[in-house]
Every structure is written in C-alpha cells, then in structure tokens.
Design a protein around this motif. Structure first.
Motif, mmCIF file in Angstrom:
data_model
loop_
_atom_site.group_PDB
_atom_site.id
_atom_site.type_symbol
_atom_site.label_atom_id
_atom_site.label_comp_id
_atom_site.label_asym_id
_atom_site.label_seq_id
_atom_site.Cartn_x
_atom_site.Cartn_y
_atom_site.Cartn_z
ATOM 1 N N GLY A 251 35.619 39.070 59.049
ATOM 2 C CA GLY A 251 36.791 39.114 58.169
ATOM 3 C C GLY A 251 36.393 38.917 56.719
ATOM 4 N N MET A 252 35.498 37.965 56.459
ATOM 5 C CA MET A 252 35.012 37.723 55.100
ATOM 6 C C MET A 252 34.197 38.906 54.600
ATOM 7 S SD MET A 252 34.655 35.963 52.402
ATOM 8 C CE MET A 252 33.526 35.860 51.015
ATOM 9 N N GLN A 253 33.379 39.475 55.467
ATOM 10 C CA GLN A 253 32.561 40.617 55.061
ATOM 11 C C GLN A 253 33.435 41.800 54.675
ATOM 12 O OE1 GLN A 253 30.303 40.909 58.649
ATOM 13 N NE2 GLN A 253 28.783 39.373 58.041
ATOM 14 N N ARG A 254 34.490 42.037 55.440
ATOM 15 C CA ARG A 254 35.398 43.148 55.109
ATOM 16 C C ARG A 254 36.151 42.877 53.813
ATOM 17 N NH1 ARG A 254 36.212 43.320 60.931
ATOM 18 N NH2 ARG A 254 37.886 41.780 60.708
ATOM 19 N N ALA A 255 36.601 41.632 53.629
ATOM 20 C CA ALA A 255 37.360 41.296 52.420
ATOM 21 C C ALA A 255 36.497 41.461 51.169
ATOM 22 C CB ALA A 255 37.876 39.862 52.520
ATOM 23 N N MET A 256 35.237 41.047 51.254
ATOM 24 C CA MET A 256 34.365 41.174 50.080
ATOM 25 C C MET A 256 33.996 42.627 49.831
ATOM 26 S SD MET A 256 31.039 38.997 49.014
ATOM 27 C CE MET A 256 30.043 39.493 47.597
ATOM 28 N N ARG A 257 33.773 43.379 50.894
ATOM 29 C CA ARG A 257 33.449 44.801 50.723
ATOM 30 C C ARG A 257 34.591 45.528 50.016
ATOM 31 N NH1 ARG A 257 33.217 46.215 55.747
ATOM 32 N NH2 ARG A 257 31.119 45.377 56.021
ATOM 33 N N ALA A 258 35.816 45.200 50.411
ATOM 34 C CA ALA A 258 36.977 45.832 49.788
ATOM 35 C C ALA A 258 37.079 45.458 48.313
ATOM 36 C CB ALA A 258 38.251 45.436 50.531
ATOM 37 N N ALA A 259 36.811 44.179 47.991
ATOM 38 C CA ALA A 259 36.874 43.731 46.602
ATOM 39 C C ALA A 259 35.800 44.411 45.756
ATOM 40 C CB ALA A 259 36.717 42.214 46.534
ATOM 41 N N VAL A 260 34.601 44.552 46.292
ATOM 42 C CA VAL A 260 33.507 45.216 45.570
ATOM 43 C C VAL A 260 33.857 46.679 45.293
ATOM 44 C CG1 VAL A 260 31.118 46.022 45.803
ATOM 45 C CG2 VAL A 260 31.697 43.667 46.404
ATOM 46 N N LEU A 261 34.471 47.352 46.269
ATOM 47 C CA LEU A 261 34.861 48.753 46.073
ATOM 48 C C LEU A 261 35.957 48.875 45.022
ATOM 49 C CD1 LEU A 261 34.865 50.047 49.767
ATOM 50 C CD2 LEU A 261 33.229 50.606 47.956
ATOM 51 N N ARG A 262 36.910 47.966 45.043
ATOM 52 C CA ARG A 262 37.992 48.020 44.044
ATOM 53 C C ARG A 262 37.455 47.825 42.633
ATOM 54 N NH1 ARG A 262 40.798 44.880 47.967
ATOM 55 N NH2 ARG A 262 40.402 42.973 46.761
ATOM 56 N N LEU A 263 36.439 46.982 42.498
ATOM 57 C CA LEU A 263 35.861 46.714 41.177
ATOM 58 C C LEU A 263 34.891 47.803 40.739
ATOM 59 C CD1 LEU A 263 35.220 42.882 41.590
ATOM 60 C CD2 LEU A 263 36.863 43.946 40.038
ATOM 61 N N GLY A 264 34.481 48.651 41.668
ATOM 62 C CA GLY A 264 33.572 49.732 41.308
ATOM 63 C C GLY A 264 32.139 49.298 41.104
ATOM 64 N N PHE A 265 31.728 48.194 41.702
ATOM 65 C CA PHE A 265 30.343 47.741 41.571
ATOM 66 C C PHE A 265 29.407 48.726 42.271
ATOM 67 C CE2 PHE A 265 31.346 42.887 41.247
ATOM 68 C CZ PHE A 265 31.916 43.115 39.997
ATOM 69 N N THR A 266 28.272 48.978 41.641
ATOM 70 C CA THR A 266 27.251 49.807 42.286
ATOM 71 C C THR A 266 26.274 48.954 43.096
ATOM 72 O OG1 THR A 266 25.885 49.714 40.283
ATOM 73 C CG2 THR A 266 27.385 51.597 40.525
ATOM 74 N N LYS A 267 26.250 47.664 42.850
ATOM 75 C CA LYS A 267 25.370 46.770 43.604
ATOM 76 C C LYS A 267 25.908 46.591 45.023
ATOM 77 C CE LYS A 267 23.957 44.097 39.540
ATOM 78 N NZ LYS A 267 23.992 42.766 38.863
ATOM 79 N N LEU A 268 25.000 46.533 45.988
ATOM 80 C CA LEU A 268 25.393 46.355 47.386
ATOM 81 C C LEU A 268 25.593 44.867 47.654
ATOM 82 C CD1 LEU A 268 22.949 48.909 49.073
ATOM 83 C CD2 LEU A 268 25.340 49.245 48.395
#
Length: 324
Positions: A251-268
């Motif tokens: 659940g935490m991994q999915r929530a952070m992945r979604a936040a990273v995509l919304r922010l447009g970060f290129t870092k994995l």
C-alpha cells in the motif's frame, strides 16, 4: 511388539520446521520453500539427496541465462538450496562452498534533494503520508516502520525503539518533534479501532517467539498493538488465528509511486529512497558519520560511507576544476 515409528515428515515440512527452529522470518520461510520446490521440479522431481553440485549449478545457471534474474535473486536461490543441504538433509559435502556465487553490482542509492523530498511529503497525506514522514524523519526501513508497536514510541524522550531490525538488532533513533502531534492523533484513532476489535471478541495481536504463552493477555494490551494496523483482520498463516496484522507495505509502495508520478520526478524513488535521503541530508548538514551509522543501524561504517559518494560536494568535498 514395538510400536511402529511415526511416518517421516515430508521434505518441505522438514524445511519449514527447521526454518522455524532457527527463528527465520515468514518471508524467508516462504522464499526458501519456493526455491526448493522450483529446484525439485526443475530436475524432474528427483529427491535432493540424490543430487549435488552439478544439479545446483545447472539450476542457478538456468535462472541467470534463461530466466534472466538478478544476481541477488540468484544468490537467494543458492542460499535456500544450501540451507536445504546443510540444515535439513545435514549433508556436509565439500562442494557446498564451491557453488558459484553471483556477484551483485555495486550501485549508488537514489537520493532526493531537500526540495524534492519536501514536495513529495506534501503530496502524500493520510496514513501513508505519516509513514513517509517517519521513513525520512527517522531513517527507518519500510517494514521497520510498519512493525512499530505502540510501546516502542517514547514521546517524552523523542525516541523510537526499533525491535529486531536488519540482522535481528535493536536500535534507537529519533522521533521528529514536528511529527509527534500527528502521530499522537493517529494513535488515538488506532486505539478506537483496537477497542472495537476487543468488543467484537478479537483484538489479539501477533507476539514474537513464546511471549504469547508466557503472557497470555499481552496480545490484547494496547502497548503491543501495531502503530499502523491493517484495515482488515486476517488469518495468521502460521497459527491460523484471526487477528489484525500490520499494514501491507504494498500500500505504501503504491501510494509513493503515485505521488512520484504526479510530481513528474524522473528519479526512480521508492520508500527506501526516503531512508537514503535521510542519511545523505544529515551528512550534508555536517552530522558525524558515526552518528548517522548508529541511527541507520549499520554494523559497519563502510556501509554508511556509500552516502558520501552522493553528496553534492563529492565524497571528500572536492570541487570540480570547471567551477573554479
């Protein structure tokens, strides 16, 4: 007439029993059993006692060449098979130490800047936002945060006690003052959930080792409850008891992945990136590397020194000649 001897347990049951005797985690148990089953099936269901170095190396080579697994995955499979031969079949054979060990690549950790970290934390709210702030603010691993018990938080001293972290080691790290209020409000909601479970005849939590037998009522006490409990009750895979486990890390991994995509970060960036950022930002602020080592729970300072290679100023504070 003598009584007949009990039937010999199946091989996988013997593996499971030996793993539990050695107090390995449930995750390790599941991984080892899976690799041993794959090994047996790969060789046409032959018994491992009738196989040896050649069969093990053939299986590991198949994983690398055909399945294209990483070095760490291949080494996990090797560890499972060596456990089978050494601990279960009790075969001390000279070839065990000669089985090829895959060399894992040495990679630098992904680290967010202070600005990127703040943007990410502002993007996450609710329970997962609180977990993210703990990972960054205290340098915790994801499972260390999810396995926190209520009694492990000391608000008066501003400390978190991490029980049985990596390597079965306890350690103490800081509790950010800015997080104390939000964490207390969260615990108030969790306590209401626990009281509701008790009213429904549940409320018992998993206790490690033999504590449940030694202290029969401890599992229902507030101090032993998980800080981040699961939204649903489930069946304990070992005991079969119905109880509320800690929240699922996916659940935490999915929530952070979604936040990273919304922010447009290129870092994995993953939840573990927040722990890397915690260490790097402390070193950038001038904190002593030994202190950072203790907070992270590293056995050797060489492990902590990897973060000196991702500082903005370089490992030794060297300035590029282009910037003179």
């Amino acid at each position: 007439m003598s009584e007949p001897s009990p039937a010999t347990p199946r091989l996988l049951d013997q593996v499971r029993d030996r793993i539990r005797v050695k107090h390995y985690s449930l995750r390790t148990e599941q991984a080892y059993l899976d690799w041993i089953k794959r090994y047996i099936l790969f060789h046409g269901k032959r018994h491992p006692r009738d196989m040896g170095k050649t069969e093990i190396e053939a299986f590991l080579s198949h994983l690398t060449v055909v399945r294209n697994v990483t070095a760490s995955t291949q080494n996990q499979a090797k560890a499972a098979l060596l456990f089978l031969y050494r601990e279960v079949l009790v075969l001390e054979l000279p070839w065990l130490s000669e089985v090829t060990q895959a060399k894992a690549p040495s990679r630098l950790p992904v680290v967010l800047t202070v600005a990127e970290t703040r943007a990410l934390l502002n993007e996450m709210d609710g329970t997962w936002g609180l977990v993210a702030r703990l990972l960054y603010g205290s340098g915790l691993r994801l499972l260390e945060s999810l396995r926190l018990r209520v009694k492990d938080i000391d608000f008066a001293r501003g400390e978190l006690l991490i029980r049985e972290g990596k390597g079965f080691k306890d350690r103490v790290t800081m509790l950010p003052q800015s997080l104390a209020g939000a964490l207390q409000q969260h615990l108030a909601r969790v306590e209401l959930l626990h009281r509701a479970d008790l009213r429904d005849g549940f409320g018992d939590v998993y206790l490690p080792y033999a504590l449940a037998r030694k202290y029969p009522n401890a599992g229902r006490q507030w101090g032993w409850q998980y800080v981040f409990p699961s939204a649903r009750r489930g069946v304990d895979p070992r005991s079969g008891a119905i109880r509320r486990h800690h929240a699922d890390e996916k659940g935490m991994q999915r929530a952070m992945r979604a936040a990273v995509l919304r922010l447009g970060f290129t870092k994995l960036a993953t939840p573990h990136t927040l722990r890397h950022s915690f260490a790097t930002h402390l070193l950038e602020a001038g904190q002593d590397i030994r202190t950072v080592q203790e907070l992270l729970g590293h056995a050797n300072v060489k492990t902590t020194m990897i973060y000196t290679h991702v500082l903005n100023r370089g490992g030794r504070g060297v300035i590029s000649p282009l910037d003179y």
